[in-house]
Design an enzyme around this catalytic site. Structure first.
Site, PDB file in Angstrom:
ATOM      1  N   ALA A  13       0.804  -1.413  -0.019  1.00 32.44           N
ATOM      2  CA  ALA A  13      -0.098   0.096   0.082  1.00 32.44           C
ATOM      3  C   ALA A  13       0.751   1.284   0.162  1.00 32.44           C
ATOM      4  O   ALA A  13       0.443   2.237   0.262  1.00 32.44           O
ATOM      5  CB  ALA A  13      -0.861  -0.163   1.296  1.00 32.44           C
ATOM      6  N   TYR A 154       2.868 -14.161 -14.775  1.00 32.88           N
ATOM      7  CA  TYR A 154       2.201 -13.061 -13.635  1.00 32.88           C
ATOM      8  C   TYR A 154       0.523 -13.607 -13.754  1.00 32.88           C
ATOM      9  O   TYR A 154      -0.116 -13.429 -13.249  1.00 32.88           O
ATOM     10  CB  TYR A 154       2.364 -11.737 -14.291  1.00 32.88           C
ATOM     11  CG  TYR A 154       1.537 -10.922 -13.656  1.00 32.88           C
ATOM     12  CD1 TYR A 154       1.487 -10.291 -12.396  1.00 32.88           C
ATOM     13  CD2 TYR A 154       0.538 -10.134 -14.343  1.00 32.88           C
ATOM     14  CE1 TYR A 154       0.759  -9.241 -11.758  1.00 32.88           C
ATOM     15  CE2 TYR A 154      -0.381  -9.198 -13.851  1.00 32.88           C
ATOM     16  CZ  TYR A 154      -0.416  -8.629 -12.746  1.00 32.88           C
ATOM     17  OH  TYR A 154      -0.935  -7.857 -11.945  1.00 32.88           O
TER      18      TYR A 154
END
Length: 250
Positions: A13, A154
């Site tokens: 974050a 990914y």
């Protein structure tokens, strides 16, 4: 304030989408735990939240290591109490043709995106079951739904998170816990700049987006708050793409 006094943990974050999610929860009264490997960045987000009257704490932890995640959760419980809402946002991608990737690349993509999600869920799930309440939101990717060239590993890691989220949702629904996935399209963050260069730039890529623009971090944050809200307590095991119409998966 929709999330007054709820304890929210957002991984990765310190910037980008994670930062936007943390700030959004802070504005809605949550006690926000800002996790990031870059503690300086996490502290800056905490300052932003506090400057707007919110409550937050920063914790550095490597989510690929279960022992560090558990230590983080113990620190959160000492200061704020057990986690009510977990947002698995931290991610990593290797932008290469698969033939050029290495096992080290695979370990990084899978470790952060998938193993990190497993570790964080493992660390909070018993407390959520005990109090019969919890919200888990996984930030995945349209790459995990449709596959993207140059992001093959990914794509696979994010697809694994999507399937895991669906399965976990069925296991824990009876305890008042929801698990949902937010699949982001290409979103304008610092981490996406190299990808944009690789595909010919923003102006070229945006032509594939019916909405006529790429995503902003706040677009993704809005989807997370929707899944975390009490009004969404009957929605679980779902994946929603926030991509301006780029991905329309049935």
């Amino acid at each position: 304030m929709k999330f007054k006094d709820k304890v929210v943990l957002v991984t990765g974050a310190g910037r980008g989408i994670g930062r936007a999610i943390a700030l959004a929860f802070g504005k809605e009264g949550a006690k926000v735990v800002v996790n990031d490997l870059n503690l300086e960045s996490a502290n800056e987000v905490v300052k932003e939240i506090e400057s707007n009257g919110g409550t937050a704490m920063a914790i550095k932890a490597d989510i690929t290591k279960l022992e560090e995640v558990q230590k983080m959760i113990d620190e959160v419980k000492q200061k704020f109490g057990s986690v009510d809402i977990l947002v698995n946002n931290a991610g990593y991608w290797t932008i290469k043709r698969f033939k050029d990737t290495t096992p080290e690349d695979w370990q990084k993509d899978i470790g952060v995106c998938y193993i990190g999600t497993l570790n964080c869920c493992k660390a909070v799930i018993d407390d959520m079951i005990e109090k019969k309440y919890g919200r888990i939101v996984n930030i995945v990717s349209d790459a995990g739904r449709i596959g993207e060239p140059f992001l093959s590993v990914y794509s696979g890691a994010k697809a694994a998170v999507i399937a895991f989220g669906k399965a976990l949702a069925k296991e824990v629904a009876r305890y008042g816990i929801t698990v949902n996935n937010v699949a982001a399209g290409v979103t304008k963050t610092p981490g996406v700049e190299s990808f944009l260069k690789g595909v010919g730039g923003e102006e070229k890529l945006v032509k594939a987006y019916p909405r006529g623009r790429l995503g902003e971090p706040e677009d993704i944050a809005n989807g997370v708050l929707f899944f975390a809200a009490d009004e969404s307590e009957y929605i679980t095991g779902q994946t929603i793409s926030i991509s301006g119409g780029y991905t329309t998966v049935g």
